[in-house]
Design a protein around this motif. Structure first.
Motif, short mmCIF file in Angstrom:
data_model
loop_
_atom_site.label_atom_id
_atom_site.label_comp_id
_atom_site.label_asym_id
_atom_site.label_seq_id
_atom_site.Cartn_x
_atom_site.Cartn_y
_atom_site.Cartn_z
N ASP A 274 0.83 -1.19 0.00
CA ASP A 274 0.00 0.00 0.00
C ASP A 274 0.87 1.25 0.00
O ASP A 274 1.74 1.43 0.86
CB ASP A 274 -0.91 0.01 1.23
N GLU A 275 0.66 2.13 -0.97
CA GLU A 275 1.50 3.32 -1.12
C GLU A 275 1.47 4.21 0.12
O GLU A 275 2.51 4.70 0.58
CB GLU A 275 1.05 4.12 -2.35
N GLU A 276 0.29 4.41 0.68
CA GLU A 276 0.15 5.30 1.83
C GLU A 276 0.85 4.73 3.06
O GLU A 276 1.48 5.47 3.83
CB GLU A 276 -1.32 5.55 2.13
N MET A 277 0.76 3.41 3.26
CA MET A 277 1.45 2.78 4.39
C MET A 277 2.96 2.96 4.26
O MET A 277 3.64 3.31 5.24
CB MET A 277 1.11 1.29 4.47
N LYS B 55 7.02 10.73 -3.13
CA LYS B 55 6.10 11.55 -2.33
C LYS B 55 6.77 12.02 -1.04
O LYS B 55 6.49 13.12 -0.55
CB LYS B 55 4.85 10.73 -2.01
N ALA C 72 5.71 6.09 -3.42
CA ALA C 72 5.76 6.47 -2.00
C ALA C 72 7.06 7.21 -1.69
O ALA C 72 7.08 8.18 -0.93
CB ALA C 72 5.62 5.24 -1.12
N ASN D 176 4.30 -0.07 -5.55
CA ASN D 176 4.09 1.35 -5.25
C ASN D 176 5.24 2.01 -4.50
O ASN D 176 5.13 3.18 -4.09
CB ASN D 176 2.81 1.50 -4.40
N TYR E 166 4.60 5.23 2.44
CA TYR E 166 4.91 6.67 2.56
C TYR E 166 4.92 7.11 4.03
O TYR E 166 5.85 7.80 4.49
CB TYR E 166 3.90 7.50 1.78
N ASN E 167 3.90 6.73 4.78
CA ASN E 167 3.81 7.14 6.19
C ASN E 167 4.99 6.64 7.01
O ASN E 167 5.50 7.36 7.87
CB ASN E 167 2.50 6.64 6.81
#
Length: 303
Positions: free
Chosen positions: A190-193, A230, A227, A223, A195-196
């Protein structure tokens, strides 16, 4: 290597500091008899070259300590040093805790000099190890071990279908190369995971380098490059370009890699492939040249 040019204290807050030539530094406190010792900014340091250039430019004839500095040191541009940098002078060890500060309104220093350079040019440190120092003593930077974090991105490993081999291999190889491992994470794609976690590491835990493995190919769920970009403050395309060029000597599939390399704050983030064989080959290639970049980001070398 630096040289102490002045050691300054003030016995009362709000008064100018004066050079006393030698002093005891007290562990986790500051300079003996200094009014600001014991505060959150135990010791203030300023570059002799920067202060002297300011005096010459503004045709001022002032004494050391006028900007509120405890230690005036030749040979270092302190604002380029990272928080956590340790400085050694004889038995004394200081650790930089803050770069610059907010300037007070109505500052008596500004009234006397027309400007106050300490907030933008100076640093503050805590006393890790105490002892006696004197003008003329040499000061050096304590070399810290390089630090790294490892992230594996894989849906199948994350849910336990496959075992993560690349992450532990990467971690062990970095340890063998002298790196101190800050963390190892197994994430899904997951890109958001991703990235975070990159942001959390670079902003809070601050390893010198974060290596990711996996998620750099053509799959819909690959991804990691997105990430990474970003999270970037600066791009460092040369690292990933060099890895691809090297890997093309081994397999023509290296041209399909979308791996990126970037900087966030003072942390380098480097995407590596997902296979253990490729991880080993790429890490062995990149590690010898990486040290110079880390030293520059730390402020321990000029670019």
């Amino acid at each position: 290597m630096g040289v102490i040019k002045a050691i300054c204290i003030s016995e009362e807050k709000g008064t100018l500091k004066k050079n006393i030539d030698e002093c005891m530094l007290i562990e986790n406190f500051g300079l003996e008899n200094d009014a600001h010792a014991g505060s959150e900014r135990q010791v203030s340091l300023l570059s002799y070259e920067i202060e002297n250039a300011f005096f010459i430019k503004n045709e001022l004839d002032l004494e050391a300590g006028v900007f509120g500095e405890n230690l005036l040191v030749s040979g270092f541009d302190f604002k380029k040093k990272a928080v956590g940098t340790k400085l050694k002078c004889g038995d004394v060890v200081l650790e930089i805790t803050q770069i610059g500060k907010e300037c007070h309104t109505g500052c008596n220093i500004r009234e006397k000099t027309g400007d106050c350079i300490m907030p933008r040019e100076g640093v503050f440190a805590k006393v890790v190890n105490g002892g006696k120092i004197k003008v003329g003593d040499e000061m050096s930077i304590v070399k810290r071990p390089y630090t790294a974090s490892v992230i594996t991105a894989s849906d199948r490993c994350y849910v336990g279908i496959n075992e993560d081999v690349s992450g532990p291999l990467l971690t062990q190889m970095l340890k063998d190369s002298g790196y101190e491992i800050i963390s190892y994470d197994l994430l899904n794609d997951d890109e958001e995971m991703i990235y975070n976690r990159l942001v959390e590491l670079a902003d809070n835990e601050r390893p010198d380098v974060i290596f990711t493995t996996g998620g750099t190919g053509f799959s819909v769920r690959d991804n990691v490059p997105e990430a990474t970009l970003k999270a970037a403050h600066k791009n460092v395309p040369g690292i990933s370009q060099a890895i691809r060029a090297y890997s093309l000597n081994i397999t023509d599939r290296a041209m399909l890699s979308r791996a990126e390399s970037v900087i966030r704050n003072r942390t380098i983030i480097i995407n590596l492939p997902g296979s253990p064989k490729a991880v080993k080959e790429c890490l062995e290639y990149v590690v010898p040249s990486l040290a110079h970049g880390i030293d520059i980001l730390r402020g321990e070398k000029d670019g």
